[in-house]
Scaffold this motif. Structure first.
Motif, PDB file in Angstrom:
ATOM      1  N   MET A   1      37.376  14.966  71.913  1.00 27.61           N
ATOM      2  CA  MET A   1      37.235  14.136  70.716  1.00 27.61           C
ATOM      3  C   MET A   1      38.038  14.677  69.541  1.00 27.61           C
ATOM      4  SD  MET A   1      33.203  13.092  70.703  1.00 27.61           S
ATOM      5  CE  MET A   1      32.515  12.066  72.007  1.00 27.61           C
ATOM      6  N   ALA A   2      38.510  13.764  68.709  1.00 32.70           N
ATOM      7  CA  ALA A   2      39.189  14.156  67.476  1.00 32.70           C
ATOM      8  C   ALA A   2      38.182  14.761  66.504  1.00 32.70           C
ATOM      9  CB  ALA A   2      39.857  12.929  66.842  1.00 32.70           C
ATOM     10  N   ARG A   3      38.644  15.738  65.719  1.00 30.63           N
ATOM     11  CA  ARG A   3      37.800  16.383  64.699  1.00 30.63           C
ATOM     12  C   ARG A   3      36.481  16.847  65.297  1.00 30.63           C
ATOM     13  NH1 ARG A   3      39.305  15.864  59.602  1.00 30.63           N
ATOM     14  NH2 ARG A   3      37.201  15.673  58.745  1.00 30.63           N
ATOM     15  N   ARG A   4      36.572  17.451  66.452  1.00 33.81           N
ATOM     16  CA  ARG A   4      35.361  17.809  67.204  1.00 33.81           C
ATOM     17  C   ARG A   4      34.491  18.842  66.490  1.00 33.81           C
ATOM     18  NH1 ARG A   4      39.099  20.647  71.809  1.00 33.81           N
ATOM     19  NH2 ARG A   4      39.682  22.494  70.629  1.00 33.81           N
ATOM     20  N   GLU A   5      35.071  19.664  65.611  1.00 34.72           N
ATOM     21  CA  GLU A   5      34.313  20.720  64.939  1.00 34.72           C
ATOM     22  C   GLU A   5      33.491  20.193  63.760  1.00 34.72           C
ATOM     23  OE1 GLU A   5      37.646  20.681  65.005  1.00 34.72           O
ATOM     24  OE2 GLU A   5      38.342  22.290  66.331  1.00 34.72           O
ATOM     25  N   VAL A   6      33.842  19.006  63.251  1.00 29.30           N
ATOM     26  CA  VAL A   6      33.225  18.529  62.007  1.00 29.30           C
ATOM     27  C   VAL A   6      32.363  17.281  62.210  1.00 29.30           C
ATOM     28  CG1 VAL A   6      35.053  19.528  60.602  1.00 29.30           C
ATOM     29  CG2 VAL A   6      35.242  17.158  61.360  1.00 29.30           C
ATOM     30  N   ARG A   7      32.054  16.957  63.440  1.00 32.23           N
ATOM     31  CA  ARG A   7      31.346  15.707  63.695  1.00 32.23           C
ATOM     32  C   ARG A   7      29.919  15.724  63.132  1.00 32.23           C
ATOM     33  NH1 ARG A   7      34.293  12.355  66.839  1.00 32.23           N
ATOM     34  NH2 ARG A   7      32.490  11.037  67.228  1.00 32.23           N
ATOM     35  N   LEU A   8      29.246  16.852  63.234  1.00 29.92           N
ATOM     36  CA  LEU A   8      27.897  16.924  62.667  1.00 29.92           C
ATOM     37  C   LEU A   8      27.957  16.882  61.148  1.00 29.92           C
ATOM     38  CD1 LEU A   8      24.863  17.192  63.141  1.00 29.92           C
ATOM     39  CD2 LEU A   8      25.157  19.687  63.061  1.00 29.92           C
TER      40      LEU A   8
END
Length: 268
Positions: A109-116
């Motif tokens: 997924m894109a921007r996987r670190e900031v999804r939360l």
């Protein structure tokens, strides 16, 4: 580097330790319970696939159809996953079995670190504190929690390898601060499963305090049978037996934490 993407309306604290069995989830649910007793509104986010925080707060598995997994991958809004507990002022976003596969999906997924962080940003204004119960590993789920959080609280079992494990976590916190979340801080370290009859316990506690100084809480959480019994009843120990030594310790911990938080926000 990404901008810190959390609302100032709620203080977000990740409760993390990559080592299992240190009292992380127990600390999360009982700290949350003690905080709502001081009239704080608290949201618990269960980000551990084991779902122990959800169970410990009495959320039936049948009531987890929409959970933290769906919020994380963008299939549901935070509000859709929130469940009220039997404790007034304490809500929870439960974990579900789907969460165990989330890390594999997040990789693509894109921007996987900031999804939360992005899921929380528009949605946490109704609470004073958001506590995130992280899985016992430094994976993408924990990374999401640390990117979303203002601070990290580390429960640390008083055992021989304690310092070795926490040094790795501290390096991870520093890397996340530099790469994703410059405002992230080590809020504090809580010594758990403390047995004053054991010389090793006292030595570990002394070593941790010597190394981390005032980051270590004065309050320690003792080994206590009632703490161990409470989750099987779907209750925090403060509800199960509010007079036991474990309950008293978590009440003191919450008071000490909120005092630190007042100082931190006043100095911000």
């Amino acid at each position: 580097m990404v901008e810190q993407s959390v609302s100032n309306a709620a203080r977000i604290i990740a409760i993390a330790n990559q080592k299992g069995g240190v009292g992380k989830t127990t600390t999360a649910i009982n700290l949350a319970t003690a905080m709502v007793a001081t009239r704080k509104k608290v949201l618990m986010i269960d980000l551990d696939p084991q779902g122990n925080a959800s169970t410990g707060l009495g959320v039936d598995r049948a009531d987890r159809a929409i959970n933290s997994y769906h919020v994380l991958i963008g299939e549901a809004k935070l509000a859709e996953a929130v469940r009220e507990t039997e404790i007034p002022g304490l809500s929870v976003v439960p974990s579900g079995v789907d969460l165990s596969g989330a890390e594999i999906e997040l990789v693509e997924m894109a921007r996987r670190e900031v999804r939360l962080a992005e899921a929380l940003k528009p949605a946490v204004a109704g609470w004073d504190y958001v506590l995130i119960d992280c899985p016992p590993s430094l994976n993408l789920l924990t990374l999401n929690a640390l990117v979303a959080a203002h601070a990290v609280l580390v429960p640390l079992q008083c055992e021989f390898f304690a310092l070795e494990g926490i040094s790795h976590l501290v390096k991870t916190i520093e890397a996340i601060r530099q790469g994703f979340n410059p405002g992230l801080e080590l809020q504090g370290i809580v010594l758990t499963m403390f047995d004053k009859r054991n010389n090793l316990t006292e030595q570990v506690a002394a070593d941790v305090r010597a190394f981390f100084g005032d980051k270590v809480y004065d309050t320690v959480i003792p080994r206590n049978v009632r703490i161990s019994e409470a989750p099987s009843h779907g209750k925090p120990v403060l509800i199960y037996d509010h007079k036991c030594a474990g309950s008293e310790a978590y009440i003191h911990l919450a008071a000490e934490m909120l005092k630190r938080e007042r100082r931190a926000t006043k100095g911000a």
